[in-house]
Design a protein around this motif. Structure first.
Motif, PDB file in Angstrom:
ATOM      1  N   ASN A 129       0.859  -1.184   0.000  1.00  0.00           N
ATOM      2  CA  ASN A 129       0.000   0.000   0.000  1.00  0.00           C
ATOM      3  C   ASN A 129       0.897   1.237   0.000  1.00  0.00           C
ATOM      4  OD1 ASN A 129      -1.836   2.061   0.453  1.00  0.00           O
ATOM      5  ND2 ASN A 129      -3.069   0.851   1.886  1.00  0.00           N
ATOM      6  N   ALA A 130       1.351   1.622  -1.193  1.00  0.00           N
ATOM      7  CA  ALA A 130       2.315   2.718  -1.313  1.00  0.00           C
ATOM      8  C   ALA A 130       1.767   4.038  -0.788  1.00  0.00           C
ATOM      9  CB  ALA A 130       2.745   2.875  -2.768  1.00  0.00           C
ATOM     10  N   GLU A 131       0.478   4.282  -1.008  1.00  0.00           N
ATOM     11  CA  GLU A 131      -0.117   5.532  -0.535  1.00  0.00           C
ATOM     12  C   GLU A 131      -0.101   5.606   0.986  1.00  0.00           C
ATOM     13  OE1 GLU A 131      -3.970   6.140  -2.125  1.00  0.00           O
ATOM     14  OE2 GLU A 131      -3.274   6.476  -4.174  1.00  0.00           O
ATOM     15  N   MET A 132      -0.406   4.489   1.647  1.00  0.00           N
ATOM     16  CA  MET A 132      -0.386   4.491   3.108  1.00  0.00           C
ATOM     17  C   MET A 132       1.044   4.589   3.628  1.00  0.00           C
ATOM     18  SD  MET A 132      -2.011   4.667   5.898  1.00  0.00           S
ATOM     19  CE  MET A 132      -3.686   4.452   5.281  1.00  0.00           C
ATOM     20  N   VAL A 133       1.985   3.943   2.935  1.00  0.00           N
ATOM     21  CA  VAL A 133       3.393   4.061   3.318  1.00  0.00           C
ATOM     22  C   VAL A 133       3.799   5.523   3.313  1.00  0.00           C
ATOM     23  CG1 VAL A 133       5.776   3.626   2.577  1.00  0.00           C
ATOM     24  CG2 VAL A 133       4.106   1.758   2.573  1.00  0.00           C
ATOM     25  N   GLN A 134       3.481   6.235   2.227  1.00  0.00           N
ATOM     26  CA  GLN A 134       3.830   7.650   2.117  1.00  0.00           C
ATOM     27  C   GLN A 134       3.151   8.476   3.204  1.00  0.00           C
ATOM     28  OE1 GLN A 134       3.176   9.367  -1.760  1.00  0.00           O
ATOM     29  NE2 GLN A 134       3.495  11.462  -1.048  1.00  0.00           N
ATOM     30  N   PHE A 135       1.874   8.216   3.429  1.00  0.00           N
ATOM     31  CA  PHE A 135       1.124   8.959   4.439  1.00  0.00           C
ATOM     32  C   PHE A 135       1.745   8.771   5.819  1.00  0.00           C
ATOM     33  CE2 PHE A 135      -2.150   9.234   7.696  1.00  0.00           C
ATOM     34  CZ  PHE A 135      -2.774  10.440   7.405  1.00  0.00           C
ATOM     35  N   LEU A 136       2.069   7.529   6.166  1.00  0.00           N
ATOM     36  CA  LEU A 136       2.633   7.236   7.488  1.00  0.00           C
ATOM     37  C   LEU A 136       3.998   7.877   7.666  1.00  0.00           C
ATOM     38  CD1 LEU A 136       1.563   3.491   7.778  1.00  0.00           C
ATOM     39  CD2 LEU A 136       0.708   5.385   9.187  1.00  0.00           C
ATOM     40  N   VAL A 137       4.839   7.771   6.646  1.00  0.00           N
ATOM     41  CA  VAL A 137       6.191   8.349   6.738  1.00  0.00           C
ATOM     42  C   VAL A 137       6.105   9.869   6.862  1.00  0.00           C
ATOM     43  CG1 VAL A 137       8.370   8.705   5.510  1.00  0.00           C
ATOM     44  CG2 VAL A 137       7.303   6.435   5.544  1.00  0.00           C
ATOM     45  N   GLU A 138       5.236  10.481   6.068  1.00  0.00           N
ATOM     46  CA  GLU A 138       5.091  11.938   6.121  1.00  0.00           C
ATOM     47  C   GLU A 138       4.579  12.411   7.475  1.00  0.00           C
ATOM     48  OE1 GLU A 138       2.568  12.900   2.865  1.00  0.00           O
ATOM     49  OE2 GLU A 138       4.212  12.907   1.386  1.00  0.00           O
ATOM     50  N   ASN A 139       3.909  11.516   8.195  1.00  0.00           N
ATOM     51  CA  ASN A 139       3.361  11.886   9.506  1.00  0.00           C
ATOM     52  C   ASN A 139       4.216  11.374  10.667  1.00  0.00           C
ATOM     53  OD1 ASN A 139       0.481  13.266   9.365  1.00  0.00           O
ATOM     54  ND2 ASN A 139       0.641  11.861   7.620  1.00  0.00           N
ATOM     55  N   GLY A 140       5.429  10.958  10.359  1.00  0.00           N
ATOM     56  CA  GLY A 140       6.374  10.664  11.435  1.00  0.00           C
ATOM     57  C   GLY A 140       6.596   9.207  11.785  1.00  0.00           C
ATOM     58  N   SER A 141       6.130   8.275  10.973  1.00  0.00           N
ATOM     59  CA  SER A 141       6.369   6.861  11.265  1.00  0.00           C
ATOM     60  C   SER A 141       7.862   6.554  11.185  1.00  0.00           C
ATOM     61  CB  SER A 141       5.605   5.981  10.279  1.00  0.00           C
ATOM     62  OG  SER A 141       5.652   4.625  10.666  1.00  0.00           O
ATOM     63  N   ASP A 142       8.351   5.726  12.097  1.00  0.00           N
ATOM     64  CA  ASP A 142       9.774   5.379  12.170  1.00  0.00           C
ATOM     65  C   ASP A 142      10.123   4.378  11.073  1.00  0.00           C
ATOM     66  OD1 ASP A 142      12.344   4.628  12.805  1.00  0.00           O
ATOM     67  OD2 ASP A 142      11.931   4.154  14.904  1.00  0.00           O
ATOM     68  N   VAL A 143      10.893   4.818  10.085  1.00  0.00           N
ATOM     69  CA  VAL A 143      11.215   3.952   8.942  1.00  0.00           C
ATOM     70  C   VAL A 143      12.234   2.877   9.291  1.00  0.00           C
ATOM     71  CG1 VAL A 143      10.686   5.718   7.224  1.00  0.00           C
ATOM     72  CG2 VAL A 143      13.012   5.526   8.111  1.00  0.00           C
TER      73      VAL A 143
ATOM     74  N   TRP B 297      13.123  -7.167  11.866  1.00  0.00           N
ATOM     75  CA  TRP B 297      12.807  -6.801  10.482  1.00  0.00           C
ATOM     76  C   TRP B 297      12.302  -5.367  10.438  1.00  0.00           C
ATOM     77  CZ3 TRP B 297      11.357 -10.086   5.897  1.00  0.00           C
ATOM     78  CH2 TRP B 297      12.068 -11.292   5.900  1.00  0.00           C
ATOM     79  N   THR B 298      12.957  -4.526   9.638  1.00  0.00           N
ATOM     80  CA  THR B 298      12.524  -3.154   9.435  1.00  0.00           C
ATOM     81  C   THR B 298      11.514  -3.124   8.278  1.00  0.00           C
ATOM     82  OG1 THR B 298      14.242  -2.667   7.799  1.00  0.00           O
ATOM     83  CG2 THR B 298      14.815  -2.336  10.143  1.00  0.00           C
ATOM     84  N   PRO B 299      10.832  -2.004   8.086  1.00  0.00           N
ATOM     85  CA  PRO B 299       9.954  -1.901   6.916  1.00  0.00           C
ATOM     86  C   PRO B 299      10.689  -2.182   5.604  1.00  0.00           C
ATOM     87  CG  PRO B 299       9.396  -0.186   8.481  1.00  0.00           C
ATOM     88  CD  PRO B 299      10.642  -0.857   9.008  1.00  0.00           C
ATOM     89  N   LEU B 300      11.975  -1.792   5.532  1.00  0.00           N
ATOM     90  CA  LEU B 300      12.734  -2.051   4.309  1.00  0.00           C
ATOM     91  C   LEU B 300      12.974  -3.548   4.127  1.00  0.00           C
ATOM     92  CD1 LEU B 300      14.138  -0.954   1.828  1.00  0.00           C
ATOM     93  CD2 LEU B 300      16.211  -0.606   3.206  1.00  0.00           C
ATOM     94  N   HIS B 301      13.220  -4.270   5.211  1.00  0.00           N
ATOM     95  CA  HIS B 301      13.319  -5.731   5.108  1.00  0.00           C
ATOM     96  C   HIS B 301      12.030  -6.301   4.507  1.00  0.00           C
ATOM     97  CE1 HIS B 301      16.694  -5.560   8.082  1.00  0.00           C
ATOM     98  NE2 HIS B 301      17.065  -6.684   7.492  1.00  0.00           N
ATOM     99  N   ALA B 302      10.891  -5.815   5.019  1.00  0.00           N
ATOM    100  CA  ALA B 302       9.598  -6.317   4.549  1.00  0.00           C
ATOM    101  C   ALA B 302       9.404  -6.027   3.064  1.00  0.00           C
ATOM    102  CB  ALA B 302       8.466  -5.697   5.368  1.00  0.00           C
ATOM    103  N   ALA B 303       9.683  -4.792   2.656  1.00  0.00           N
ATOM    104  CA  ALA B 303       9.524  -4.427   1.251  1.00  0.00           C
ATOM    105  C   ALA B 303      10.480  -5.212   0.358  1.00  0.00           C
ATOM    106  CB  ALA B 303       9.751  -2.921   1.078  1.00  0.00           C
ATOM    107  N   ALA B 304      11.712  -5.398   0.841  1.00  0.00           N
ATOM    108  CA  ALA B 304      12.706  -6.134   0.056  1.00  0.00           C
ATOM    109  C   ALA B 304      12.312  -7.588  -0.118  1.00  0.00           C
ATOM    110  CB  ALA B 304      14.074  -6.038   0.726  1.00  0.00           C
ATOM    111  N   SER B 305      11.843  -8.213   0.952  1.00  0.00           N
ATOM    112  CA  SER B 305      11.477  -9.628   0.878  1.00  0.00           C
ATOM    113  C   SER B 305      10.265  -9.852  -0.011  1.00  0.00           C
ATOM    114  CB  SER B 305      11.210 -10.183   2.280  1.00  0.00           C
ATOM    115  OG  SER B 305      10.005  -9.663   2.812  1.00  0.00           O
TER     116      SER B 305
END
Length: 294
Positions: free
Chosen positions: A98-112, A120-128
Motif C-alpha cells: 500500500n504505497a499511498e499508506m506508506v507515504q502517508f505514514l512516513v510523512e506523519n512521522g512513522s519510524d522507517v 525486520w525493518t519496513p525495508l526488510h519487509a519491502a525487500a522480501s
C-alpha cells in the motif's frame, strides 16, 4: 551460488507467509467493527466492544482509510504502535504493498527504521516482498540499507528479485557500507552495552514484547564475549521470556554448544521447561546432551 540464492529466496518467502499468518486472526485483523452479538437468556442483543486505540489505528491503516487514520492521530494515537509481533502500521503497509499508506505514514512521522520482534525493518519487509517502489521511497526517506535483523540479515539478504538486489547493492555502494561490519554491528553494540553495565554505567532492558534479555540473544547467536561479560554482571542466568524460554533453551535450540557449557558452568537450571512443553517434559537437543555427558 545458485543453490544459495534459491534457499535464501525460499526462506524469504516463508518469512513473508509467516508475517501474513501472524496478521490473520490478530487483534488488528479482527478489529473491523465496534459491536458484536451476545446471546443471553432473553435472546440476542448487540453489545458495544471497545478496542484498544492502537488496534483501531492499525486496522484503519490496513483498510487504507487515511481520513480515519488522520483523525485517530489527532486523538493521540501512536503512529509507531506495534502489535504483539512488533509489527507497526508501516510494516503492514509495506507487506500489503500500500504505497499511498506508506507515504502517508512516513510523512506523519512513522519510524522507517523500527524493527519488529525479529528485527525486520519496513525495508526488510519491502525487500522480501519485492516491492521496489516502496523500497526506493523508504530509502529516500532515511531507511538504513545496512540494518540487520535478528538473523544478522540485511534487506539485501532477504531480497528475492534481481531488480531489488540491484537497487540495494547500488545503495550500499553509494553509501560506502561495509556489509560484513554491518552484520557484526549487533554483537559490537551488545558488547559495548554489557561492558557499560559491568562498569556500573548502564542498564539492560528486556525486549518490550518478547521479554527476551541480552543473555537470550547472546546465547542464541553464540556471542561468546558478550555472554562472558553478562555473566560477570551477575544477570539472572535462568531469566525467561514470554514463552518461558531461558537462555539455555535458546542456546540449545540454535546448537550453541560452547554457550551451553558456559551456562551450565554458571549453574543454570538444566531442568527448566518452557511454556510449550510445560505439560510434557522433553529431552534437550544434542547441544545440551553433549555438555551433560562431560
Amino acid at each position: 551460488m545458485a543453490a544459495t540464492d534459491h534457499s535464501r529466496s525460499e526462506a524469504a518467502k516463508q518469512r513473508r507467509q509467516d508475517q501474513l499468518q501472524r496478521w490473520l486472526g490478530s487483534e488488528t485483523d479482527q478489529t473491523g467493527s465496534e459491536s458484536r452479538e451476545i446471546s443471553s437468556g432473553s435472546g440476542t442483543r448487540r453489545a458495544k466492544v471497545r478496542f484498544a486505540q492502537g488496534a483501531v489505528f492499525m486496522a484503519a491503516c490496513s483498510a487504507g482509510d487515511r481520513e480515519e487514520v488522520a483523525a485517530l492521530l489527532r486523538q493521540g494515537a501512536d503512529i509507531n504502535h506495534a502489535n504483539v509481533d512488533g509489527l507497526t502500521a508501516l510494516h503492514q503497509a509495506c507487506i500489503d504493498e500500500n504505497a499511498e499508506m506508506v507515504q502517508f505514514l512516513v510523512e506523519n512521522g512513522s519510524d522507517v527504521n523500527r524493527g519488529d520482534n525479529e528485527g525486520w525493518t519496513p525495508l526488510h519487509a519491502a525487500a522480501s516482498c519485492g516491492f521496489i517502489q516502496i523500497a526506493k521511497y523508504l530509502i529516500e526517506h532515511g531507511a538504513h540499507v545496512g540494518a540487520v535483523n535478528s538473523e544478522g540479515e540485511l534487506p539485501l539478504d532477504v531480497a528475492t528479485e534481481d531488480a531489488m538486489e540491484r537497487l540495494l547493492k547500488a545503495e550500499i555502494k553509494k553509501q560506502g557500507i561495509d556489509v560484513d561490519t554491518a552484520r557484526k554491528e549487533e554483537e559490537r553494540v551488545m558488547l559495548r552495552d554489557a561492558m557499560a553495565v559491568l562498569a556500573g554505567d548502564g542498564t539492560l532492558t528486556p525486549h518490550p514484547n518478547t521479554k527476551a534479555t541480552a543473555l537470550h540473544v547472546a546465547a542464541a547467536k553464540g556471542y561468546i564475549e558478550v555472554l562472558k561479560v553478562l555473566l560477570q554482571c551477575r544477570v539472572d542466568v535462568d531469566c525467561s521470556d514470554t514463552d518461558g524460554w531461558t537462555p539455555l533453551h535458546a542456546a540449545a535450540h540454535w546448537g550453541q554448544e560452547e554457550v551451553c557449557g558456559l551456562l551450565v558452568d554458571n549453574m543454570c537450571d538444566m531442568g527448566a521447561v518452557n511454556n510449550v512443553v510445560r505439560a510434557r517434559r522433553t529431552s534437550f537437543p544434542s547441544a545440551v546432551q553433549s555438555v551433560m555427558e562431560l
